[in-house]
Design an enzyme around this catalytic site. Sequence first.
Site, PDB file in Angstrom:
ATOM      1  N   HIS A  35      14.283 -10.459   1.216  1.00  0.00           N
ATOM      2  CA  HIS A  35      14.267  -9.015   0.932  1.00  0.00           C
ATOM      3  C   HIS A  35      15.584  -8.589   0.273  1.00  0.00           C
ATOM      4  O   HIS A  35      15.596  -7.735  -0.601  1.00  0.00           O
ATOM      5  CB  HIS A  35      14.083  -8.213   2.227  1.00  0.00           C
ATOM      6  N   GLN A  59      -3.698  -4.320   6.908  1.00  0.00           N
ATOM      7  CA  GLN A  59      -3.666  -5.634   6.267  1.00  0.00           C
ATOM      8  C   GLN A  59      -3.638  -6.785   7.275  1.00  0.00           C
ATOM      9  O   GLN A  59      -3.561  -7.941   6.886  1.00  0.00           O
ATOM     10  CB  GLN A  59      -2.507  -5.721   5.271  1.00  0.00           C
ATOM     11  N   GLY A 145       8.387 -10.349  -4.041  1.00  0.00           N
ATOM     12  CA  GLY A 145       8.767 -11.757  -4.026  1.00  0.00           C
ATOM     13  C   GLY A 145       7.608 -12.655  -4.444  1.00  0.00           C
ATOM     14  O   GLY A 145       6.445 -12.390  -4.129  1.00  0.00           O
ATOM     15  N   GLU A 146       7.944 -13.746  -5.147  1.00  0.00           N
ATOM     16  CA  GLU A 146       6.917 -14.708  -5.572  1.00  0.00           C
ATOM     17  C   GLU A 146       6.391 -15.539  -4.415  1.00  0.00           C
ATOM     18  O   GLU A 146       5.414 -16.255  -4.564  1.00  0.00           O
ATOM     19  CB  GLU A 146       7.485 -15.627  -6.661  1.00  0.00           C
ATOM     20  N   LYS A 147       7.022 -15.444  -3.255  1.00  0.00           N
ATOM     21  CA  LYS A 147       6.486 -16.171  -2.094  1.00  0.00           C
ATOM     22  C   LYS A 147       5.059 -15.699  -1.812  1.00  0.00           C
ATOM     23  O   LYS A 147       4.187 -16.486  -1.494  1.00  0.00           O
ATOM     24  CB  LYS A 147       7.369 -15.962  -0.871  1.00  0.00           C
TER      25      LYS A 147
HETATM   26  O1  PAF Z   1       4.781  -8.024   1.497  1.00  0.00           O
HETATM   27  C1  PAF Z   1       4.798  -7.133   2.380  1.00  0.00           C
HETATM   28  O2  PAF Z   1       5.758  -6.998   3.131  1.00  0.00           O
HETATM   29  C2  PAF Z   1       3.605  -6.209   2.518  1.00  0.00           C
HETATM   30  O3  PAF Z   1       2.413  -6.862   2.227  1.00  0.00           O
HETATM   31  C3  PAF Z   1       3.736  -4.929   1.672  1.00  0.00           C
HETATM   32  C4  PAF Z   1       3.764  -5.227   0.181  1.00  0.00           C
HETATM   33  C5  PAF Z   1       5.000  -4.176   2.072  1.00  0.00           C
HETATM   34  C6  PAF Z   1       2.534  -4.002   1.935  1.00  0.00           C
HETATM   35  O4  PAF Z   1       2.451  -3.635   3.284  1.00  0.00           O
END
Ligand code: PAF
Length: 251
Positions: A35, A59, A145-147
């Site tokens: 990050h 998600q 990120g590409e991860k």
């Molecule tokens: O990669 C993440 O941390 C999450 O999928 C995101 C893009 C913040 C969406 O909740």
Amino acid sequence: MIQVLRSPQEFKTWRWGKHGSIGFVPTMGALHEGHESLLKRAYDDNDFVVLSIFVNPTQFNDPNDLEKYPKTWEADLAMAERNGVDAIFYPKYSDMYPDNYRYKVTENEYSKLLDGAHRPGHFDGVLSVVMKLFNIVSPTKAYFGEKDFQQLTLIKGMVDSFFMNLEIVPVPTMREKDGLAMSSRNTRLSAEERAKAPAIYKAITESKSAEEAAIKLNSQGFVVDYVTDIGNRRFVAAKLGEVRLIDNVEI
Ligand code: PAF
């Protein structure tokens, strides 16, 4: 002084006074050096940097995974301060989902492969929350990120398809010295699992085929969801104990 803004309305009031480019880093918190590399790029490229921290329930297909998602507010705030973040958007579920998720964004092809095939509804949740965040933050550029390469590709596709007015900037995966891709989930690995985990990167970079990499990982005690080559990339998802790890490399 860093501003912590908790509702879309509060954020928009802050945003109205800002002229200049906004670099946006959306996250679910539990920030690590991966990050930090996004924040540094956002800082270098823009007049203002906005970070969002929101553990997005829509998600997560596994309630256990959602419940165990690490929360490290104090350390996240310190990282934001070190990296020149101007504002943190830190909303609650009811702020982000006044519709209680009656409306969602769905992609019907690529989102059904790889992680989408193993985590039903995952990418609907990601695309929906990212669309909401973009509408609230109105960033000039957003950094991913590409991860999470599949996520990055789908978000880029959504932005193009809906003519959204921002640029998506991909940032290379950050790795530990032993090759393990940095992830908030790494902190949930036991010492023994952490020692094993770099085998994922080793298998996908050193094997001649996806099948060979899957065999290697299975034989080392990983529960492999998939190792798949698509285009010039090899993708992997594998579980070590309760922790599911993903990675991908160019081949
Ligand atoms: O990669 C993440 O941390 C999450 O999928 C995101 C893009 C913040 C969406 O909740």
